[in-house]
Write a protein that holds these residues in place. Structure first.
Motif, short mmCIF file in Angstrom:
data_model
loop_
_atom_site.label_atom_id
_atom_site.label_comp_id
_atom_site.label_asym_id
_atom_site.label_seq_id
_atom_site.Cartn_x
_atom_site.Cartn_y
_atom_site.Cartn_z
N GLN A 53 0.81 -1.22 0.00
CA GLN A 53 0.00 0.00 0.00
C GLN A 53 0.84 1.27 0.00
OE1 GLN A 53 -3.57 0.08 -0.55
NE2 GLN A 53 -2.65 -1.83 -1.27
N LYS A 54 2.02 1.23 0.59
CA LYS A 54 2.88 2.41 0.59
C LYS A 54 3.32 2.73 -0.85
CE LYS A 54 7.19 4.23 2.56
NZ LYS A 54 8.01 4.43 1.37
N VAL A 55 3.78 1.73 -1.56
CA VAL A 55 4.21 1.93 -2.96
C VAL A 55 3.01 2.28 -3.83
CG1 VAL A 55 5.28 0.83 -4.97
CG2 VAL A 55 6.20 0.41 -2.67
N ARG A 56 1.89 1.60 -3.61
CA ARG A 56 0.66 1.90 -4.36
C ARG A 56 0.27 3.36 -4.18
NH1 ARG A 56 -3.92 4.27 -3.86
NH2 ARG A 56 -5.79 3.34 -4.66
N ASN A 57 0.32 3.84 -2.95
CA ASN A 57 -0.06 5.22 -2.65
C ASN A 57 0.92 6.23 -3.25
OD1 ASN A 57 -2.28 4.24 -1.29
ND2 ASN A 57 -1.38 4.50 0.73
N GLU A 58 2.20 5.89 -3.26
CA GLU A 58 3.20 6.77 -3.87
C GLU A 58 2.97 6.87 -5.38
OE1 GLU A 58 6.89 4.98 -2.67
OE2 GLU A 58 6.78 5.85 -0.64
N LEU A 59 2.68 5.74 -6.00
CA LEU A 59 2.42 5.72 -7.44
C LEU A 59 1.13 6.49 -7.77
CD1 LEU A 59 3.78 4.58 -9.97
CD2 LEU A 59 2.28 2.60 -9.77
N LYS A 121 3.09 6.11 -18.97
CA LYS A 121 4.23 6.59 -19.78
C LYS A 121 4.90 7.76 -19.07
CE LYS A 121 5.35 8.34 -24.43
NZ LYS A 121 6.30 9.34 -23.98
N GLU A 122 4.09 8.74 -18.68
CA GLU A 122 4.64 9.93 -18.03
C GLU A 122 5.26 9.60 -16.67
OE1 GLU A 122 1.24 11.12 -20.73
OE2 GLU A 122 1.59 9.53 -19.27
N GLU A 123 4.63 8.72 -15.91
CA GLU A 123 5.15 8.35 -14.59
C GLU A 123 6.56 7.79 -14.66
OE1 GLU A 123 2.67 5.46 -12.69
OE2 GLU A 123 1.03 6.88 -12.47
N PHE A 124 6.77 6.89 -15.61
CA PHE A 124 8.05 6.20 -15.66
C PHE A 124 9.10 6.96 -16.46
CE2 PHE A 124 5.05 3.11 -14.16
CZ PHE A 124 5.73 2.66 -13.05
N GLU A 125 8.75 8.16 -16.91
CA GLU A 125 9.73 9.09 -17.46
C GLU A 125 10.25 10.03 -16.37
OE1 GLU A 125 7.45 10.90 -20.59
OE2 GLU A 125 7.99 9.34 -22.04
N LEU A 126 9.55 10.09 -15.25
CA LEU A 126 9.95 10.95 -14.12
C LEU A 126 10.98 10.24 -13.24
CD1 LEU A 126 6.49 12.40 -13.06
CD2 LEU A 126 8.32 13.58 -14.29
N PRO A 127 11.79 11.00 -12.51
CA PRO A 127 12.81 10.39 -11.65
C PRO A 127 12.25 9.37 -10.66
CG PRO A 127 13.18 12.75 -11.80
CD PRO A 127 11.88 12.47 -12.50
N GLU A 128 11.07 9.64 -10.09
CA GLU A 128 10.48 8.71 -9.12
C GLU A 128 10.11 7.38 -9.78
OE1 GLU A 128 8.84 12.89 -8.00
OE2 GLU A 128 9.44 11.81 -9.83
N GLY A 129 9.53 7.44 -10.96
CA GLY A 129 9.17 6.23 -11.69
C GLY A 129 10.39 5.46 -12.15
N ARG A 130 11.38 6.19 -12.64
CA ARG A 130 12.62 5.56 -13.07
C ARG A 130 13.30 4.86 -11.88
NH1 ARG A 130 14.76 6.73 -17.79
NH2 ARG A 130 16.90 6.79 -17.02
N ALA A 131 13.27 5.49 -10.71
CA ALA A 131 13.88 4.90 -9.52
C ALA A 131 13.18 3.60 -9.13
CB ALA A 131 13.86 5.90 -8.36
N GLN A 134 14.44 0.99 -11.58
CA GLN A 134 15.84 0.67 -11.31
C GLN A 134 15.97 -0.15 -10.04
OE1 GLN A 134 17.24 4.69 -11.61
NE2 GLN A 134 17.69 4.50 -13.80
N GLY A 135 15.11 0.12 -9.04
CA GLY A 135 15.12 -0.66 -7.80
C GLY A 135 14.74 -2.11 -8.01
N LEU A 136 14.02 -2.38 -9.10
CA LEU A 136 13.65 -3.76 -9.46
C LEU A 136 14.65 -4.38 -10.43
CD1 LEU A 136 9.82 -3.19 -9.91
CD2 LEU A 136 10.92 -4.49 -8.07
N GLY A 137 15.70 -3.62 -10.78
CA GLY A 137 16.67 -4.12 -11.74
C GLY A 137 16.23 -3.99 -13.18
N ILE A 138 15.27 -3.11 -13.44
CA ILE A 138 14.73 -2.91 -14.79
C ILE A 138 15.40 -1.68 -15.39
CG2 ILE A 138 12.65 -2.37 -16.13
CD1 ILE A 138 11.07 -3.77 -13.80
N ASP A 139 15.89 -1.81 -16.62
CA ASP A 139 16.50 -0.69 -17.33
C ASP A 139 15.42 0.32 -17.68
OD1 ASP A 139 17.75 1.08 -19.05
OD2 ASP A 139 18.45 -0.45 -20.46
N ALA A 140 15.37 1.43 -16.95
CA ALA A 140 14.33 2.44 -17.13
C ALA A 140 14.35 3.06 -18.53
CB ALA A 140 14.46 3.52 -16.07
N ASP A 141 15.49 3.07 -19.18
CA ASP A 141 15.57 3.63 -20.53
C ASP A 141 14.98 2.71 -21.58
OD1 ASP A 141 16.85 6.00 -19.75
OD2 ASP A 141 18.81 5.02 -19.76
#
Length: 173
Positions: A53-59, A121-131, A134-141
């Motif tokens: 729920q913490k991650v869900r709420n942040e997203l 799309k917009e979320e994962f272009e932002l630093p928070e989404g990219r982080a 990256q925390g899951l080991g996924i190449d954000a680019d």
């Protein structure tokens, strides 16, 4: 419920109870998503299942910020399946869209309400989404957000379908 019934009776729900989606149901919904057709079988999409729920709420807050709102664009749904797809695959948006459809239809068949929420799309272009990626080991680019499939139990009746428009289908015989 058969497939055609599921396809013609599923509706987008925009009010959810806080009850969690059972893990076995969530796993079946996710599995259905992995069987969506993809261009040349490349399987460009990935699914991120969020029940914390913490991650869900942040997203949700990030999505609301993009939308220019301070409400909950996930309508209280306790689970979110985020679909992203590899940008280097020409069919990635279509592939991810088919995954979203499978997720929502499978959820309906299991008695779980759903809705497609945009702005991934917009979320994962932002630093928070990219982080998060990256925390899951996924190449954000490498990935583009396609959508969020919010899941939970409807808080109230599901909406009635709108009538199908008259010029929906053209036939060439």
């Amino acid at each position: 419920m058969n497939t055609l019934d599921a396809l013609t009776t599923r509706r987008s729900v925009r009010s959810y109870r806080s009850d969690p989606v059972p893990k076995d149901a969530l796993d079946r919904i996710i599995e259905a998503g992995t069987y969506a057709p993809t261009g040349m079988g490349r399987q460009s999409p990935i699914i991120i299942a969020i029940t914390d729920q913490k991650v869900r709420n942040e997203l949700s807050a990030l999505n609301a910020k993009i939308m220019g709102s301070d409400g909950d664009p996930f309508y209280g749904a306790p689970a979110v399946l985020v679909v992203l797809a590899r940008k280097d695959v020409p069919t990635h948006v279509y592939d991810g869209s088919l995954v979203m459809g499978n997720l929502m239809n499978a959820a309906h068949e299991l008695g779980i309400a759903s809705c497609w929420i945009h702005r991934a799309k917009e979320e994962f272009e932002l630093p928070e989404g990219r982080a998060l990626l990256q925390g899951l080991g996924i190449d954000a680019d490498a990935y583009e957000g396609i959508g969020h499939c919010i899941l939970g139990y409807a808080d109230g009746a599901e909406p009635e379908p709108k009538p199908r428009k008259e010029d929906y289908v053209y036939r060439i015989a």
